[in-house]
Design a protein around this motif. Structure first.
Motif, PDB file in Angstrom:
ATOM      1  N   UNK A  76       7.165   4.423  11.968  1.00 12.04           N
ATOM      2  CA  UNK A  76       6.587   3.564  10.930  1.00 12.04           C
ATOM      3  C   UNK A  76       6.323   4.400   9.684  1.00 12.04           C
ATOM      4  N   UNK A  77       6.492   3.784   8.525  1.00 11.39           N
ATOM      5  CA  UNK A  77       6.151   4.413   7.243  1.00 11.39           C
ATOM      6  C   UNK A  77       4.911   3.708   6.702  1.00 11.39           C
ATOM      7  N   UNK A  78       3.868   4.486   6.447  1.00  8.40           N
ATOM      8  CA  UNK A  78       2.568   3.957   6.036  1.00  8.40           C
ATOM      9  C   UNK A  78       2.234   4.465   4.641  1.00  8.40           C
ATOM     10  N   UNK A  79       1.870   3.552   3.752  1.00 13.23           N
ATOM     11  CA  UNK A  79       1.526   3.874   2.362  1.00 13.23           C
ATOM     12  C   UNK A  79       0.005   3.825   2.220  1.00 13.23           C
ATOM     13  N   UNK A  80      -0.574   4.824   1.539  1.00  8.55           N
ATOM     14  CA  UNK A  80      -2.034   4.976   1.488  1.00  8.55           C
ATOM     15  C   UNK A  80      -2.613   4.458   0.164  1.00  8.55           C
ATOM     16  N   UNK A  81      -3.664   3.664   0.302  1.00  5.58           N
ATOM     17  CA  UNK A  81      -4.439   3.145  -0.828  1.00  5.58           C
ATOM     18  C   UNK A  81      -5.908   3.496  -0.613  1.00  5.58           C
ATOM     19  N   UNK A  82      -6.658   3.500  -1.694  1.00  5.80           N
ATOM     20  CA  UNK A  82      -8.105   3.599  -1.624  1.00  5.80           C
ATOM     21  C   UNK A  82      -8.693   2.360  -2.287  1.00  5.80           C
ATOM     22  N   UNK A 112      -8.853  -1.090  -6.399  1.00  2.00           N
ATOM     23  CA  UNK A 112      -7.796  -0.707  -5.464  1.00  2.00           C
ATOM     24  C   UNK A 112      -6.876   0.279  -6.165  1.00  2.00           C
ATOM     25  N   UNK A 113      -6.672   1.432  -5.536  1.00  2.00           N
ATOM     26  CA  UNK A 113      -5.834   2.478  -6.138  1.00  2.00           C
ATOM     27  C   UNK A 113      -4.743   2.908  -5.166  1.00  2.00           C
ATOM     28  N   UNK A 114      -3.519   2.964  -5.671  1.00  2.00           N
ATOM     29  CA  UNK A 114      -2.393   3.483  -4.904  1.00  2.00           C
ATOM     30  C   UNK A 114      -2.479   5.001  -4.977  1.00  2.00           C
ATOM     31  N   UNK A 115      -2.656   5.656  -3.840  1.00  2.00           N
ATOM     32  CA  UNK A 115      -2.809   7.107  -3.818  1.00  2.00           C
ATOM     33  C   UNK A 115      -1.455   7.824  -3.871  1.00  2.00           C
ATOM     34  N   UNK A 116      -0.360   7.083  -3.811  1.00  2.00           N
ATOM     35  CA  UNK A 116       0.956   7.694  -3.895  1.00  2.00           C
ATOM     36  C   UNK A 116       1.288   8.589  -2.707  1.00  2.00           C
ATOM     37  N   UNK A 117       0.681   8.322  -1.573  1.00  2.00           N
ATOM     38  CA  UNK A 117       0.922   9.109  -0.358  1.00  2.00           C
ATOM     39  C   UNK A 117       1.578   8.244   0.692  1.00  2.00           C
ATOM     40  N   UNK A 118       2.451   8.840   1.482  1.00  2.00           N
ATOM     41  CA  UNK A 118       3.041   8.132   2.613  1.00  2.00           C
ATOM     42  C   UNK A 118       2.989   9.011   3.852  1.00  2.00           C
ATOM     43  N   UNK A 119       2.720   8.371   4.964  1.00  2.00           N
ATOM     44  CA  UNK A 119       2.767   9.020   6.271  1.00  2.00           C
ATOM     45  C   UNK A 119       3.902   8.378   7.055  1.00  2.00           C
ATOM     46  N   UNK A 120       4.661   9.193   7.749  1.00  2.00           N
ATOM     47  CA  UNK A 120       5.676   8.675   8.665  1.00  2.00           C
ATOM     48  C   UNK A 120       5.289   9.180  10.051  1.00  2.00           C
ATOM     49  N   UNK A 121       5.180   8.255  10.983  1.00  2.00           N
ATOM     50  CA  UNK A 121       4.730   8.664  12.312  1.00  2.00           C
ATOM     51  C   UNK A 121       5.428   7.851  13.399  1.00  2.00           C
TER      52      UNK A 121
END
Length: 149
Positions: free
Chosen positions: A95-101, A69-78
């Motif tokens: 909503x604020x969404x944090x992206x992982x792989x 599991x890796x935190x991609x350090x990206x966030x989406x706000x939508x």
């Protein structure tokens, strides 16, 4: 007792193999809406990584310990889709969404939660991005090769 409102902080987890095949799941409440694992924090002090681990297990039956599991350090706000606004406190519209792989071995078994998803498929990452209904999910999938280096 009424359900508590959803917290507008969530995760998006792109589950993939080393060969860049991506797992997409189909929502029960939106047939034809293929997506990666998503989900909101259960409580304010839940760490985003814990949210990701919990949501992956709840939605796919996959234990993150089998992969990386890796935190991609990206966030989406939508903007929250209108049909889901009732799940959030009055006045909450974004909503604020944090992206992982999550990299898992090819052939990892998937066990869907039938209340949430009806089907799954593993697709090459470009086809997965084209199949995704969410633009931010598709963008994250297209970034997968960058995070595999």
């Amino acid at each position: 007792m009424s359900k508590p409102y959803k917290i507008p902080l969530s995760v998006l987890v792109v589950i993939h193999t080393p060969g860049l095949d991506v797992l997409l799941i189909n929502r029960t409440d939106s047939p034809g809406h293929w997506q990666s694992v998503t989900g909101s924090k259960d409580h304010e002090d839940e760490a985003l990584q814990q949210t990701a681990i919990r949501e992956v297990r709840e939605e796919t039956g996959i234990d993150c310990a089998i992969g990386r599991l890796a935190d991609w350090g990206l966030e989406n706000v939508y903007d929250i889709y209108p049909q889901y606004l009732h799940r959030y406190a009055p006045g909450v519209t974004r909503n604020r969404e944090h992206v992982f792989g999550l990299c898992v071995p090819a052939g990892t078994p998937v066990t869907l939660n039938p209340r949430e998803h009806t089907a799954y498929q593993w697709l090459p990452y470009r086809k997965a991005a084209d199949t995704c209904f969410s633009p931010s999910n598709a963008e994250a999938i297209l970034m997968l090769p960058e995070f595999m280096q």
